[in-house]
Write a protein that holds these residues in place. Structure first.
Motif, PDB file in Angstrom:
ATOM      1  N   GLY A 182       5.533   4.528  -7.628  1.00 10.62           N
ATOM      2  CA  GLY A 182       4.598   4.500  -8.749  1.00 10.62           C
ATOM      3  C   GLY A 182       4.322   3.084  -9.218  1.00 10.62           C
ATOM      4  O   GLY A 182       3.164   2.714  -9.468  1.00 10.62           O
ATOM      5  N   ASN A 183       5.367   2.263  -9.339  1.00 11.89           N
ATOM      6  CA  ASN A 183       5.198   0.876  -9.761  1.00 11.89           C
ATOM      7  C   ASN A 183       4.425   0.056  -8.727  1.00 11.89           C
ATOM      8  O   ASN A 183       3.584  -0.776  -9.071  1.00 11.89           O
ATOM      9  N   ILE A 184       4.726   0.298  -7.455  1.00 11.33           N
ATOM     10  CA  ILE A 184       4.041  -0.441  -6.387  1.00 11.33           C
ATOM     11  C   ILE A 184       2.557  -0.094  -6.360  1.00 11.33           C
ATOM     12  O   ILE A 184       1.694  -0.985  -6.249  1.00 11.33           O
ATOM     13  N   SER A 185       2.239   1.190  -6.476  1.00  8.04           N
ATOM     14  CA  SER A 185       0.829   1.586  -6.448  1.00  8.04           C
ATOM     15  C   SER A 185       0.069   1.024  -7.643  1.00  8.04           C
ATOM     16  O   SER A 185      -1.128   0.720  -7.545  1.00  8.04           O
ATOM     17  N   SER A 186       0.747   0.825  -8.778  1.00 10.49           N
ATOM     18  CA  SER A 186       0.098   0.203  -9.929  1.00 10.49           C
ATOM     19  C   SER A 186      -0.310  -1.227  -9.611  1.00 10.49           C
ATOM     20  O   SER A 186      -1.394  -1.693  -9.987  1.00 10.49           O
ATOM     21  N   GLY A 187       0.552  -1.946  -8.910  1.00  5.36           N
ATOM     22  CA  GLY A 187       0.235  -3.308  -8.507  1.00  5.36           C
ATOM     23  C   GLY A 187      -0.913  -3.358  -7.512  1.00  5.36           C
ATOM     24  O   GLY A 187      -1.785  -4.246  -7.585  1.00  5.36           O
ATOM     25  N   ILE A 188      -0.916  -2.420  -6.561  1.00  5.34           N
ATOM     26  CA  ILE A 188      -2.006  -2.358  -5.578  1.00  5.34           C
ATOM     27  C   ILE A 188      -3.351  -2.177  -6.279  1.00  5.34           C
ATOM     28  O   ILE A 188      -4.342  -2.861  -5.973  1.00  5.34           O
ATOM     29  N   ASN A 189      -3.395  -1.261  -7.250  1.00  7.47           N
ATOM     30  CA  ASN A 189      -4.641  -0.982  -7.976  1.00  7.47           C
ATOM     31  C   ASN A 189      -5.075  -2.175  -8.824  1.00  7.47           C
ATOM     32  O   ASN A 189      -6.263  -2.480  -8.917  1.00  7.47           O
ATOM     33  N   LEU A 190      -4.097  -2.858  -9.455  1.00  8.23           N
ATOM     34  CA  LEU A 190      -4.432  -4.009 -10.294  1.00  8.23           C
ATOM     35  C   LEU A 190      -5.041  -5.127  -9.454  1.00  8.23           C
ATOM     36  O   LEU A 190      -6.045  -5.747  -9.849  1.00  8.23           O
ATOM     37  N   ILE A 191      -4.467  -5.401  -8.312  1.00 12.33           N
ATOM     38  CA  ILE A 191      -4.974  -6.469  -7.438  1.00 12.33           C
ATOM     39  C   ILE A 191      -6.354  -6.113  -6.908  1.00 12.33           C
ATOM     40  O   ILE A 191      -7.241  -6.980  -6.817  1.00 12.33           O
ATOM     41  N   ARG A 192      -6.552  -4.851  -6.583  1.00  9.46           N
ATOM     42  CA  ARG A 192      -7.871  -4.432  -6.100  1.00  9.46           C
ATOM     43  C   ARG A 192      -8.940  -4.623  -7.178  1.00  9.46           C
ATOM     44  O   ARG A 192     -10.059  -5.070  -6.898  1.00  9.46           O
ATOM     45  N   ARG A 193      -8.568  -4.337  -8.423  1.00  8.55           N
ATOM     46  CA  ARG A 193      -9.536  -4.432  -9.519  1.00  8.55           C
ATOM     47  C   ARG A 193      -9.866  -5.883  -9.874  1.00  8.55           C
ATOM     48  O   ARG A 193     -11.016  -6.218 -10.156  1.00  8.55           O
ATOM     49  N   ILE A 194      -8.842  -6.760  -9.900  1.00  6.44           N
ATOM     50  CA  ILE A 194      -9.064  -8.129 -10.376  1.00  6.44           C
ATOM     51  C   ILE A 194      -9.311  -9.094  -9.217  1.00  6.44           C
ATOM     52  O   ILE A 194     -10.290  -9.848  -9.222  1.00  6.44           O
ATOM     53  N   ASN A 195      -8.407  -9.101  -8.234  1.00  9.09           N
ATOM     54  CA  ASN A 195      -8.526 -10.065  -7.136  1.00  9.09           C
ATOM     55  C   ASN A 195      -9.460  -9.611  -6.022  1.00  9.09           C
ATOM     56  O   ASN A 195      -9.815 -10.401  -5.147  1.00  9.09           O
ATOM     57  N   ARG A 196      -9.808  -8.310  -6.038  1.00  3.88           N
ATOM     58  CA  ARG A 196     -10.664  -7.732  -4.996  1.00  3.88           C
ATOM     59  C   ARG A 196     -10.034  -7.860  -3.614  1.00  3.88           C
ATOM     60  O   ARG A 196     -10.732  -7.975  -2.600  1.00  3.88           O
TER      61      ARG A 196
END
Length: 424
Positions: free
Chosen positions: A203-217
């Motif tokens: 759950g924590n890892i997937s949160s990081g994946i989504n955050l990077i996709r949203r901000i860093n693309r």
């Protein structure tokens, strides 16, 4: 570039519990040497065997040319990860966490190489960015990318808040944001594109994946390894006696070695795949020949030697094997004073004695007997040994001759029950 793909390698040895975008990660690692990370919070002054799997995965990545980064949770340790915990963690102090960091870093260096060029391992502390962060900026720039509804529906959170009378504090609830931000920073700063962790970290890892996709693309990946659990579902990091630590001052090399010698037979070959660097063909041969009890016992010893050597080095392994051999053969002459110190630390039950004691009393004090009459009967029946020598005299009293190195006496009942008498 190594011809062997790391993802294929890990799958072959059953290291992978969950993985995101497996085909894309496989293609990426076929063509590129990546940077990846795993985080370790400072919840004690030592790692334990529950941390071994992610460390071994980091090592395999490095051996195949990739760059491992270890994140020390100097900041997140102040909160503690609530994932699948039944109760809120005890909050640790700044002073404790600062003291523990050096020990943990030294233990990690047993597994990774920090001086081999491009893919040298690196240790970073997330306190280096969290201690500079502005809370309003964090909530505005990072918090807005998280859905409270989605966070509540994660299994690690849902299981906790649904328990009557427990719930979860906002402090713990915020942990997932902090770990996601770690991944985000490492992606920006070190081009980290993969986070690994235990299966309870998905759950924590997937949160990081989504955050990077949203901000860093950027597309990044997550990979979790199985948790080491016993047949009762309890993590292997915990036992009835407490965790099996990697620090020799907390768990002696002898006790560490004995833990692996005494694992359940069904775990021998999965553990050999995880905790050794043997070629896969050799592992398969060992497993195919492991249908006989004698082969399983032999392979347990091989496993114990390999992982003890990794964690405690050649000196620690030799000591553990020497103590085991001497106790099994009832020949104590080869044991060193440091060997006896390991036994006193946690190897076998021990008691401190003052002055002269008779054998019957010592049996009671050491809990090998419950009464004088039982002590007499055991001595008469030839069931008691002092320093591997049978004693049949019911009036026996200890002398200086019985005190190895002037302070240790090994008292034995039958074949397997010991007590170490420590003379003051």
């Amino acid at each position: 570039m190594n011809d062997q793909n790391i993802i294929t390698f890990l799958k072959l040895r059953n290291f992978i519990f969950q993985i995101s975008n497996s085909n894309e990660l496989l293609e990426l690692t076929n063509n590129t040497m990546i940077s990846l990370y795993c985080g370790f919070d400072l919840t004690a002054d030592s790692l334990h065997i529950g941390h071994l799997l992610p460390l071994m995965v980091l090592k395999h990545f490095q051996m195949l040319g990739h760059k491992p980064i270890v994140l020390i949770g100097g900041a997140t340790s102040l909160i503690g990860d609530p994932s699948f915990k039944s109760l809120e963690r005890k909050l640790n102090t700044y002073n404790d966490i600062s003291k523990w960091e050096k020990n943990i870093s030294n233990q990690i260096s047993l597994f990774l190489d920090f001086n081999i060029g491009f893919n040298s391992a690196k240790i970073v502390n997330n306190n280096s960015w969290f201690n500079k962060i502005n809370i309003l900026s964090f909530l505005r720039d990072i918090g807005k990318h998280f859905s409270v509804t989605q966070m509540i529906n994660k299994d690690s959170v849902k299981n906790r808040i649904n328990r009557i009378g427990q719930g979860m504090s906002f402090t713990e609830f915020s942990y997932s944001l902090l770990q996601a931000y770690d991944f985000f920073i490492l992606n920006q700063k070190y081009q980290v594109c993969l986070q690994i962790g235990g299966s309870d970290q998905w759950g924590n890892i997937s949160s990081g994946i989504n955050l990077i996709r949203r901000i860093n693309r950027n597309q990044v990946f997550g990979l979790t390894v199985p948790l080491l659990t016993q047949s009762n579902g309890v993590k292997f990091g915990k036992t009835e006696q407490g965790p099996i630590w990697l620090d020799p001052k907390k768990t002696s090399p002898y006790t560490f070695y004995q833990f692996w010698v005494n694992i359940d037979d069904k775990n021998v070959y999965p553990f050999l795949k995880w905790f050794t660097f043997f070629d896969y063909s050799k592992l398969m041969k060992m497993e195919n020949e492991g249908c006989h009890v004698e082969n399983i016992c032999k392979d347990k010893i091989i496993l114990a030697k390999e992982i003890t050597n990794i964690v405690h080095g050649e000196k620690g392994l030799k000591s553990a094997v020497r103590i085991t051999s001497c106790l099994f053969s009832n020949c104590l002459s080869e044991m060193t004073e440091l060997d006896f110190e390991q036994l006193k630390q946690d190897g076998i039950p021990s008691v401190n004695l003052l002055g002269t004691e008779d054998l019957q009393t010592a049996l009671i004090v050491s809990s090998l007997s419950y009464s004088k009459s039982q002590s007499r009967n055991m001595i008469i029946s030839n069931a008691i040994s002092i320093n591997a020598k049978k004693i049949s005299d019911v009036k026996y009293c200890f002398s200086n001759h019985d005190k190895i190195f002037g302070k240790y006496t090994l008292l034995q009942r039958g074949k397997k029950k010991y007590s170490l008498l420590c003379w003051k």
